[in-house]
Scaffold this motif. Structure first.
Motif, PDB file in Angstrom:
ATOM      1  N   UNK A 188      67.697  33.093 -27.797  1.00 16.85           N
ATOM      2  CA  UNK A 188      68.208  33.101 -26.418  1.00 16.85           C
ATOM      3  C   UNK A 188      67.279  32.422 -25.416  1.00 16.85           C
ATOM      4  N   UNK A 189      66.001  32.287 -25.742  1.00 11.38           N
ATOM      5  CA  UNK A 189      65.062  31.622 -24.843  1.00 11.38           C
ATOM      6  C   UNK A 189      65.399  30.146 -24.672  1.00 11.38           C
ATOM      7  N   UNK A 190      65.859  29.511 -25.738  1.00 12.40           N
ATOM      8  CA  UNK A 190      66.089  28.065 -25.700  1.00 12.40           C
ATOM      9  C   UNK A 190      67.559  27.683 -25.737  1.00 12.40           C
ATOM     10  N   UNK A 191      68.426  28.612 -26.139  1.00 11.57           N
ATOM     11  CA  UNK A 191      69.843  28.294 -26.232  1.00 11.57           C
ATOM     12  C   UNK A 191      70.456  28.194 -24.841  1.00 11.57           C
ATOM     13  N   UNK A 192      71.202  27.116 -24.547  1.00 12.05           N
ATOM     14  CA  UNK A 192      71.855  27.013 -23.228  1.00 12.05           C
ATOM     15  C   UNK A 192      72.698  28.249 -22.931  1.00 12.05           C
ATOM     16  N   UNK A 193      72.477  28.837 -21.771  1.00 10.20           N
ATOM     17  CA  UNK A 193      73.201  30.034 -21.357  1.00 10.20           C
ATOM     18  C   UNK A 193      74.448  29.649 -20.579  1.00 10.20           C
ATOM     19  N   UNK A 194      75.511  30.435 -20.735  1.00  8.85           N
ATOM     20  CA  UNK A 194      76.721  30.202 -19.967  1.00  8.85           C
ATOM     21  C   UNK A 194      76.354  30.161 -18.483  1.00  8.85           C
ATOM     22  N   UNK A 195      76.783  29.089 -17.808  1.00 10.58           N
ATOM     23  CA  UNK A 195      76.370  28.911 -16.414  1.00 10.58           C
ATOM     24  C   UNK A 195      76.836  30.054 -15.516  1.00 10.58           C
ATOM     25  N   UNK A 196      77.998  30.646 -15.818  1.00  6.80           N
ATOM     26  CA  UNK A 196      78.483  31.756 -15.001  1.00  6.80           C
ATOM     27  C   UNK A 196      77.562  32.958 -15.076  1.00  6.80           C
ATOM     28  N   UNK A 197      77.129  33.290 -16.297  1.00  7.74           N
ATOM     29  CA  UNK A 197      76.202  34.407 -16.485  1.00  7.74           C
ATOM     30  C   UNK A 197      74.849  34.073 -15.860  1.00  7.74           C
ATOM     31  N   UNK A 198      74.381  32.864 -16.096  1.00 10.47           N
ATOM     32  CA  UNK A 198      73.098  32.406 -15.542  1.00 10.47           C
ATOM     33  C   UNK A 198      73.084  32.512 -14.023  1.00 10.47           C
ATOM     34  N   UNK A 199      74.129  32.015 -13.396  1.00  8.79           N
ATOM     35  CA  UNK A 199      74.188  31.998 -11.941  1.00  8.79           C
ATOM     36  C   UNK A 199      74.283  33.408 -11.372  1.00  8.79           C
ATOM     37  N   UNK A 200      75.179  34.224 -11.938  1.00 17.28           N
ATOM     38  CA  UNK A 200      75.389  35.570 -11.415  1.00 17.28           C
ATOM     39  C   UNK A 200      74.122  36.403 -11.507  1.00 17.28           C
ATOM     40  N   UNK A 201      73.486  36.371 -12.676  1.00 17.87           N
ATOM     41  CA  UNK A 201      72.265  37.166 -12.853  1.00 17.87           C
ATOM     42  C   UNK A 201      71.158  36.645 -11.950  1.00 17.87           C
ATOM     43  N   UNK A 202      71.036  35.325 -11.852  1.00 17.37           N
ATOM     44  CA  UNK A 202      69.982  34.748 -11.023  1.00 17.37           C
ATOM     45  C   UNK A 202      70.138  35.107  -9.557  1.00 17.37           C
ATOM     46  N   UNK A 203      71.359  34.994  -9.040  1.00 19.26           N
ATOM     47  CA  UNK A 203      71.610  35.326  -7.633  1.00 19.26           C
ATOM     48  C   UNK A 203      71.395  36.814  -7.395  1.00 19.26           C
ATOM     49  N   UNK A 204      71.885  37.654  -8.318  1.00 23.29           N
ATOM     50  CA  UNK A 204      71.692  39.101  -8.178  1.00 23.29           C
ATOM     51  C   UNK A 204      70.206  39.452  -8.151  1.00 23.29           C
ATOM     52  N   UNK A 205      69.435  38.797  -8.995  1.00 22.15           N
ATOM     53  CA  UNK A 205      68.003  39.078  -9.077  1.00 22.15           C
ATOM     54  C   UNK A 205      67.314  38.788  -7.757  1.00 22.15           C
ATOM     55  N   UNK A 206      67.618  37.636  -7.165  1.00 30.81           N
ATOM     56  CA  UNK A 206      66.997  37.250  -5.902  1.00 30.81           C
ATOM     57  C   UNK A 206      67.451  38.149  -4.746  1.00 30.81           C
ATOM     58  N   UNK A 207      68.764  38.350  -4.637  1.00 30.25           N
ATOM     59  CA  UNK A 207      69.298  39.088  -3.491  1.00 30.25           C
ATOM     60  C   UNK A 207      68.977  40.579  -3.568  1.00 30.25           C
ATOM     61  N   UNK A 208      68.884  41.117  -4.776  1.00 35.31           N
ATOM     62  CA  UNK A 208      68.553  42.539  -4.898  1.00 35.31           C
ATOM     63  C   UNK A 208      67.179  42.830  -4.324  1.00 35.31           C
ATOM     64  N   UNK A 209      66.249  41.890  -4.535  1.00 40.56           N
ATOM     65  CA  UNK A 209      64.913  42.074  -3.977  1.00 40.56           C
ATOM     66  C   UNK A 209      64.927  42.057  -2.458  1.00 40.56           C
ATOM     67  N   UNK A 210      65.692  41.137  -1.875  1.00 40.04           N
ATOM     68  CA  UNK A 210      65.778  41.045  -0.420  1.00 40.04           C
ATOM     69  C   UNK A 210      66.439  42.306   0.153  1.00 40.04           C
ATOM     70  N   UNK A 211      67.505  42.758  -0.486  1.00 39.26           N
ATOM     71  CA  UNK A 211      68.205  43.956  -0.018  1.00 39.26           C
ATOM     72  C   UNK A 211      67.309  45.190  -0.111  1.00 39.26           C
ATOM     73  N   UNK A 212      66.510  45.276  -1.184  1.00 36.19           N
ATOM     74  CA  UNK A 212      65.628  46.419  -1.352  1.00 36.19           C
ATOM     75  C   UNK A 212      64.557  46.434  -0.245  1.00 36.19           C
ATOM     76  N   UNK A 213      64.023  45.257   0.071  1.00 31.64           N
ATOM     77  CA  UNK A 213      63.024  45.176   1.146  1.00 31.64           C
ATOM     78  C   UNK A 213      63.641  45.533   2.489  1.00 31.64           C
ATOM     79  N   UNK A 214      64.855  45.047   2.735  1.00 32.04           N
ATOM     80  CA  UNK A 214      65.525  45.314   4.012  1.00 32.04           C
ATOM     81  C   UNK A 214      65.794  46.810   4.168  1.00 32.04           C
ATOM     82  N   UNK A 215      66.095  47.479   3.058  1.00 34.12           N
ATOM     83  CA  UNK A 215      66.401  48.901   3.106  1.00 34.12           C
ATOM     84  C   UNK A 215      65.193  49.738   3.505  1.00 34.12           C
ATOM     85  N   UNK A 216      64.013  49.191   3.366  1.00 37.06           N
ATOM     86  CA  UNK A 216      62.777  49.923   3.705  1.00 37.06           C
ATOM     87  C   UNK A 216      62.444  49.828   5.188  1.00 37.06           C
ATOM     88  N   UNK A 217      63.207  48.998   5.913  1.00 37.87           N
ATOM     89  CA  UNK A 217      62.911  48.824   7.337  1.00 37.87           C
ATOM     90  C   UNK A 217      63.184  50.116   8.114  1.00 37.87           C
TER      91      UNK A 217
END
Length: 217
Positions: A188-217
């Protein structure tokens, strides 16, 4: 052909860049393809640096940020990132272009950046934090938009398959006592990943961090 336009030049440059890589994009090559003299291109772009800025601006012009429509900032940031990824994904050379230009010289990129800053501010972050968040968001979108496994422009499917096989074999032959997880997950490290899964997980990963920080305000 009719009157040569800057748009026609950058569209041809993007076609060449997507197929052969940015090294193949030269004033002389484009002039030949467009059936004009190099001087005709210099009228619009004095050098390749200006051409790359024009290509970047044309790319990002394909994605127009929506104005603040009253939705929660989380939804608007997601829409911004996903829209940018979708637009950039349509051109394999997009990431290379944006990495090589001064992004502050690209008007349409500035519009996207400006909106990212505003959304970060609306989430409650201060100016310094908003600057960092906007940079992380845009750079993450550019990286996510690049193919899940990046290959050189112009490679055939057979060449890609062989490259993947060699990379997988290289990881699988590592000492398992020292690199157990790399050996276990070599495929799985080198095999091309389905772009839909790649994009969804990547966006969720980034935005979850921002949302978690915002929640601490």
């Amino acid at each position: 052909m009719g009157k040569l336009t800057a748009e026609a030049i950058v569209e041809r440059a993007l076609t060449v860049g997507d197929a052969e890589g940015l090294d193949a994009v030269t004033i002389r090559r484009l002039a030949t393809d467009l059936g004009v003299t190099p001087m005709a291109l210099y009228w619009h772009f004095k050098n390749k640096e200006q051409l790359l800025v024009g290509m970047a601006d044309h790319l990002v012009a394909g994605f127009t940020p929506a104005p603040d429509d009253g939705r929660p900032w989380q939804e608007q940031i997601r829409g911004l990132v996903v829209g940018l990824i979708t637009m950039l994904r349509s051109h394999p050379c997009a990431k290379s272009i944006l990495e090589q230009v001064d992004q502050t010289a690209v008007p349409n990129f500035l519009a996207v950046w400006n909106q990212a800053l505003g959304l970060a501010r609306s989430a409650g972050f201060n100016t310094d934090e908003s600057c960092l968040i906007s940079k992380y968001l845009l750079q993450s979108a550019i990286s996510i938009a690049d193919a899940p496994v990046h290959f050189r422009a112009g490679m055939s499917q057979e060449e890609i398959a062989e490259l993947v096989r060699c990379k997988r074999a290289g990881l699988q032959t590592l000492p398992p006592d020292r690199y157990p997880h790399l050996v276990e997950m070599a495929a799985p490290m080198v095999q091309p990943t389905d772009s839909g899964v790649w994009d969804t997980f990547g966006v969720d990963l980034i935005l979850s961090g921002i949302e978690a920080l915002a929640a601490r305000r």
